[in-house]
Design a protein around this motif. Structure first.
Motif, PDB file in Angstrom:
ATOM      1  N   GLN A 193       0.843  -1.204   0.000  1.00 32.55           N
ATOM      2  CA  GLN A 193       0.000   0.000   0.000  1.00 32.55           C
ATOM      3  C   GLN A 193       0.871   1.245   0.000  1.00 32.55           C
ATOM      4  N   ALA A 194       0.459   2.248  -0.767  1.00 26.66           N
ATOM      5  CA  ALA A 194       1.166   3.531  -0.771  1.00 26.66           C
ATOM      6  C   ALA A 194       0.949   4.227   0.568  1.00 26.66           C
ATOM      7  N   VAL A 195       2.026   4.596   1.226  1.00 30.91           N
ATOM      8  CA  VAL A 195       1.952   5.264   2.524  1.00 30.91           C
ATOM      9  C   VAL A 195       1.396   6.669   2.356  1.00 30.91           C
ATOM     10  N   THR A 196       1.694   7.296   1.227  1.00 28.33           N
ATOM     11  CA  THR A 196       1.191   8.616   0.876  1.00 28.33           C
ATOM     12  C   THR A 196       1.043   8.632  -0.648  1.00 28.33           C
ATOM     13  N   ALA A 197       0.527   9.702  -1.218  1.00 30.52           N
ATOM     14  CA  ALA A 197       0.434   9.791  -2.678  1.00 30.52           C
ATOM     15  C   ALA A 197       1.830   9.622  -3.269  1.00 30.52           C
ATOM     16  N   GLN A 198       1.902   8.918  -4.404  1.00 27.10           N
ATOM     17  CA  GLN A 198       3.200   8.578  -4.983  1.00 27.10           C
ATOM     18  C   GLN A 198       3.160   8.720  -6.492  1.00 27.10           C
ATOM     19  N   LEU A 199       4.181   9.375  -7.046  1.00 32.72           N
ATOM     20  CA  LEU A 199       4.314   9.546  -8.489  1.00 32.72           C
ATOM     21  C   LEU A 199       5.631   8.926  -8.913  1.00 32.72           C
ATOM     22  N   LEU A 200       5.573   7.924  -9.778  1.00 30.70           N
ATOM     23  CA  LEU A 200       6.744   7.205 -10.256  1.00 30.70           C
ATOM     24  C   LEU A 200       7.022   7.640 -11.689  1.00 30.70           C
ATOM     25  N   LEU A 201       8.148   8.335 -11.909  1.00 31.62           N
ATOM     26  CA  LEU A 201       8.523   8.839 -13.232  1.00 31.62           C
ATOM     27  C   LEU A 201       9.552   7.899 -13.850  1.00 31.62           C
ATOM     28  N   ILE A 202       9.174   7.203 -14.909  1.00 26.34           N
ATOM     29  CA  ILE A 202      10.104   6.290 -15.576  1.00 26.34           C
ATOM     30  C   ILE A 202      11.013   7.129 -16.469  1.00 26.34           C
ATOM     31  N   VAL A 203      12.327   7.116 -16.194  1.00 23.74           N
ATOM     32  CA  VAL A 203      13.254   7.934 -16.969  1.00 23.74           C
ATOM     33  C   VAL A 203      14.131   7.106 -17.905  1.00 23.74           C
ATOM     34  N   HIS A 204      14.226   5.799 -17.661  1.00 25.29           N
ATOM     35  CA  HIS A 204      15.012   4.933 -18.546  1.00 25.29           C
ATOM     36  C   HIS A 204      14.500   3.503 -18.416  1.00 25.29           C
ATOM     37  N   GLY A 205      14.432   2.817 -19.540  1.00 25.06           N
ATOM     38  CA  GLY A 205      13.998   1.429 -19.517  1.00 25.06           C
ATOM     39  C   GLY A 205      12.494   1.288 -19.588  1.00 25.06           C
ATOM     40  N   ALA A 223      13.913   5.086 -12.314  1.00 28.09           N
ATOM     41  CA  ALA A 223      12.760   5.952 -12.076  1.00 28.09           C
ATOM     42  C   ALA A 223      13.071   6.951 -10.970  1.00 28.09           C
ATOM     43  N   ILE A 224      12.355   8.048 -11.003  1.00 18.93           N
ATOM     44  CA  ILE A 224      12.351   9.019  -9.915  1.00 18.93           C
ATOM     45  C   ILE A 224      10.995   8.874  -9.231  1.00 18.93           C
ATOM     46  N   VAL A 225      10.987   8.781  -7.921  1.00 19.05           N
ATOM     47  CA  VAL A 225       9.732   8.683  -7.188  1.00 19.05           C
ATOM     48  C   VAL A 225       9.564   9.954  -6.359  1.00 19.05           C
ATOM     49  N   ILE A 226       8.363  10.521  -6.426  1.00 20.25           N
ATOM     50  CA  ILE A 226       8.006  11.706  -5.650  1.00 20.25           C
ATOM     51  C   ILE A 226       6.836  11.304  -4.757  1.00 20.25           C
ATOM     52  N   GLU A 227       7.001  11.500  -3.457  1.00 14.46           N
ATOM     53  CA  GLU A 227       5.960  11.139  -2.504  1.00 14.46           C
ATOM     54  C   GLU A 227       5.610  12.350  -1.662  1.00 14.46           C
ATOM     55  N   GLY A 228       4.309  12.563  -1.447  1.00 17.94           N
ATOM     56  CA  GLY A 228       3.872  13.691  -0.633  1.00 17.94           C
ATOM     57  C   GLY A 228       2.369  13.742  -0.504  1.00 17.94           C
ATOM     58  N   GLU A 229       1.911  14.624   0.365  1.00 10.16           N
ATOM     59  CA  GLU A 229       0.489  14.722   0.681  1.00 10.16           C
ATOM     60  C   GLU A 229      -0.370  15.287  -0.436  1.00 10.16           C
ATOM     61  N   GLU A 230       0.119  16.281  -1.142  1.00  5.95           N
ATOM     62  CA  GLU A 230      -0.771  16.978  -2.077  1.00  5.95           C
ATOM     63  C   GLU A 230      -0.284  16.912  -3.525  1.00  5.95           C
ATOM     64  N   LEU A 231      -0.029  15.729  -4.010  1.00  7.45           N
ATOM     65  CA  LEU A 231       0.402  15.574  -5.395  1.00  7.45           C
ATOM     66  C   LEU A 231      -0.806  15.564  -6.318  1.00  7.45           C
ATOM     67  N   ASP A 232      -0.765  16.366  -7.363  1.00  4.76           N
ATOM     68  CA  ASP A 232      -1.834  16.397  -8.365  1.00  4.76           C
ATOM     69  C   ASP A 232      -1.207  16.465  -9.755  1.00  4.76           C
ATOM     70  N   PRO A 233      -0.798  15.322 -10.305  1.00  7.54           N
ATOM     71  CA  PRO A 233      -0.142  15.334 -11.612  1.00  7.54           C
ATOM     72  C   PRO A 233      -1.050  15.817 -12.739  1.00  7.54           C
ATOM     73  N   SER A 234      -2.341  15.747 -12.565  1.00  9.84           N
ATOM     74  CA  SER A 234      -3.259  16.166 -13.628  1.00  9.84           C
ATOM     75  C   SER A 234      -3.208  17.667 -13.876  1.00  9.84           C
ATOM     76  N   ALA A 235      -2.639  18.432 -12.944  1.00 15.51           N
ATOM     77  CA  ALA A 235      -2.553  19.879 -13.116  1.00 15.51           C
ATOM     78  C   ALA A 235      -1.571  20.264 -14.223  1.00 15.51           C
ATOM     79  N   TYR A 236      -0.583  19.410 -14.520  1.00 14.81           N
ATOM     80  CA  TYR A 236       0.445  19.749 -15.501  1.00 14.81           C
ATOM     81  C   TYR A 236       0.634  18.717 -16.608  1.00 14.81           C
ATOM     82  N   MET A 237       0.363  17.462 -16.332  1.00 12.13           N
ATOM     83  CA  MET A 237       0.648  16.414 -17.314  1.00 12.13           C
ATOM     84  C   MET A 237      -0.628  15.895 -17.963  1.00 12.13           C
TER      85      MET A 237
END
Length: 122
Positions: A50-62, A100-114
């Motif tokens: 389970q995700a402990v908080t909101a999580q965004l996984l950015l695949i940068v290679h592979g 990958a780069i992982v970004i974890e935090g309370e108020e992530l909203d990727p839909s605002a930019y991507m």
């Protein structure tokens, strides 16, 4: 689980300050975030949890496979961003390896930019 794209084609050309490059915005947050890099080697896995908080996984290679609560896996590759909300069960694995780069935090909203690449609600 939502999958977004941060590829060059989704970016904006920047010309200010005698610059000439393309930038794909990812997110903005007012609250603290944790940012880390992850390296899955051949047959690597981030186990089902389970995700402990909101999580965004950015695949940068592979490339690799991701899933949410169901056992259906989705192919991801460099330029894809996978978003899981707090409490969502998820897993990531790769046959050939991925970075990958992982970004974890309370108020992530990727839909605002991507742009959502494809939808895989479960």
């Amino acid at each position: 689980m939502e999958i977004y794209s941060f590829t060059q084609s989704n970016g904006k050309r920047i010309k200010q300050f005698q610059s000439d490059f393309i930038m794909s915005r990812i997110l903005h947050t007012e609250k603290p975030v944790h940012i880390a890099s992850m390296y899955l080697e051949e047959n690597g896995i981030i186990g089902f949890h389970q995700a402990v908080t909101a999580q965004l996984l950015l695949i940068v290679h592979g490339c690799g496979l991701v899933r949410g609560e169901l056992e259906k896996f989705w192919n991801v590759q460099a330029g894809d961003a996978v978003f899981w909300k707090k409490g969502e069960w998820h897993e990531t694995k790769s046959l050939n390896g991925l970075t990958a780069i992982v970004i974890e935090g309370e108020e992530l909203d990727p839909s605002a930019y991507m742009t959502r690449s494809f939808c895989c609600y479960e």
